[in-house]
Design an enzyme around this catalytic site. Structure first.
Site, PDB file in Angstrom:
ATOM      1  N   GLY A  38       0.844  -1.198   0.000  1.00 47.74           N
ATOM      2  CA  GLY A  38       0.000   0.000   0.000  1.00 47.74           C
ATOM      3  C   GLY A  38       0.870   1.234   0.000  1.00 47.74           C
TER       4      GLY A  38
ATOM      5  N   SER B  78      -3.282   0.969  11.111  1.00 49.09           N
ATOM      6  CA  SER B  78      -2.447   1.993  11.727  1.00 49.09           C
ATOM      7  C   SER B  78      -3.191   2.660  12.873  1.00 49.09           C
ATOM      8  CB  SER B  78      -2.118   3.035  10.656  1.00 49.09           C
ATOM      9  OG  SER B  78      -1.623   4.202  11.249  1.00 49.09           O
TER      10      SER B  78
ATOM     11  N   TYR C 100      -4.956   9.155   3.525  1.00 50.72           N
ATOM     12  CA  TYR C 100      -4.258   7.927   3.921  1.00 50.72           C
ATOM     13  C   TYR C 100      -5.016   7.259   5.072  1.00 50.72           C
ATOM     14  CZ  TYR C 100      -1.025   4.870   6.374  1.00 50.72           C
ATOM     15  OH  TYR C 100      -0.473   3.786   7.016  1.00 50.72           O
TER      16      TYR C 100
ATOM     17  N   LYS D  75      -7.182   3.593   5.263  1.00 50.08           N
ATOM     18  CA  LYS D  75      -6.999   2.503   6.233  1.00 50.08           C
ATOM     19  C   LYS D  75      -8.318   2.192   6.929  1.00 50.08           C
ATOM     20  CE  LYS D  75      -2.742   1.486   5.664  1.00 50.08           C
ATOM     21  NZ  LYS D  75      -2.314   0.180   5.223  1.00 50.08           N
TER      22      LYS D  75
END
Ligand code: NAD
Ligand code: UDP
Length: 338
Positions: free
Chosen positions: A82, A124, A148, A152
């Site tokens: 990714g 994350s 980002y 996720k």
């Protein structure tokens, strides 16, 4: 155990492959080399005596994945592939959603077609957004402040829906805090292309003379010394967390969610001091304004992983900084091209 490792040539994936081989597992790597170099394979071989099978290609390419899975005969998938730069994700949201969200969906379709039911996903701590308190437990509310982080979070939500509809699947979401450090041999480490976004590679490039000074983003947070506090975790501890997950929850149907962190927070200036001590080099820095989107402090409550995965981080800040320095000073320009 044979395991497909997407993004296995990258920073966390490559360290995980070494730990897997040392534990007697067989990683089979898929990577498009967008953010890594093929020379990583030689380093894995140097450290372990085993050169893992490597298939160069993109996880969004279904025919490619079908072909790999037909040959690989794996029982689980570790999904690291990714894009991961917060700032770049604001400039290029389409690339981030395409790689991270679409890429994961193609991967799961290919897994289903090949009859593979076990997936471990690299999530994350960014999915906790701006936490109201620390330490953070897995049941904290989730949110995102940039593409980002949103990618996720979207993947987590897609995988939760998929697991609900396909209860035979085992899906594990590992929420990493701040991975740093290198293999203790100094043969493998983090090799960001261009200007590093993250603190540790920036500090080590200043120490090795590639950059003049570190900009410390904000010294007016309500933290121990005004600078941002994070839960830095040694990449080899993080890698071992994947082995623990593969060997336990990765074999049980269900949706499993774990923080992978140490439970300790260190400030930017504490990291600079620890690195300077480990390297024996003063790291020049200048105070700079806060970075947009940054939070004051963030660290994990890692007790769920300790209780259920029987895993905990053991490496110290001294290990993280000394190992990073060994890698950076032996390889000032990162991995060679050939
Ligand atoms: P990395 O960039 O070093 O590794 C990712 C690898 O995936 C690279 O080798 C890249 O070439 C490959 N890749 C990217 N897109 C691909 C695609 N479409 N098809 C095939 N290969 C592709 O990153 P990393 O630091 O090792 O991170 C691994 C995972 O962990 C990422 O998903 C990242 O979001 C997540 N994560 C990283 C951090 C961190 O600070 N490093 C923190 C939390 C989560
Ligand atoms: N940071 C900094 N200078 C840099 C890079 C990062 O002061 O050049 C700070 C950043 O503001 C944060 C901490 O270091 O407080 C960790 O940042 P990083 O980007 O490594 O991780 P994340 O923001 O994802 O936690």
């Amino acid at each position: 155990m044979r395991v497909l490792v997407t993004g296995g040539m990258g920073y966390i994936g490559s360290h995980t492959c070494v730990q897997m081989i040392e534990a007697g597992m067989t990683p089979i790597i898929v990577d498009n080399l967008y953010n890594s170099k093929e020379t990583v394979l030689a380093r894995i071989e140097k450290l372990t005596g085993v050169r893992p099978a490597f298939f160069e290609g993109d996880i969004r390419d279904r025919a490619f994945l079908d072909n790999v899975l037909a040959q690989a005969n794996v029982e689980s998938v570790l999904h690291f592939a990714g894009l991961k730069a917060v700032g770049e994700s604001v400039e290029k949201p389409l690339e981030y959603y395409d790689n991270n969200v679409h890429g994961t969906l193609v991967l799961v379709e290919a897994m289903r077609a090949a009859g593979i039911n076990s997936l471990i996903f690299s999530s994350s701590a960014t999915v906790y957004g701006e936490p109201e308190t620390v330490p953070i437990t897995e049941d904290f509310p989730t949110s995102a402040t940039n593409p980002y982080g949103r990618s996720k979070l979207m993947v987590e939500e897609c995988l939760a829906d998929i697991q609900k509809a396909l209860p035979e699947m085992s899906i594990t979401l590992l929420r990493y805090f701040n991975p740093v450090g290198s293999h203790q041999s100094g043969e493998m480490g983090e090799d960001p292309q261009g200007i590093p976004n993250n603190l540790m590679p920036f500090i080590s490039q200043v120490a090795v003379g590639r950059r003049e000074y570190l900009s410390v983003f904000g010294n007016d947070y309500s933290t121990v010394d005004g600078t941002g506090v994070r839960d830095y975790i040694h990449v080899v501890d993080l890698a071992d967390g994947h082995l623990a997950a593969l060997n336990s929850k990765g074999k049980e149907a269900g949706l499993h969610i774990y923080n992978l962190g140490t439970g300790n927070g260190f400030s930017v200036l504490q990291m600079v001091a620890a690195f300077s001590k480990a390297a024996g080099v003063e790291v020049a820095y200048q105070l700079a304004p806060r970075r947009a989107g940054d939070i004051a402090e963030c660290w994990a409550d890692p007790s769920k992983a300790r209780a259920e995965l029987h895993w905990e981080a053991t490496r110290t800040i001294e290990d993280m900084t000394a190992d990073t320095w060994r890698w950076q000073s032996n390889n000032p320009n990162g991995y060679p091209d050939v």
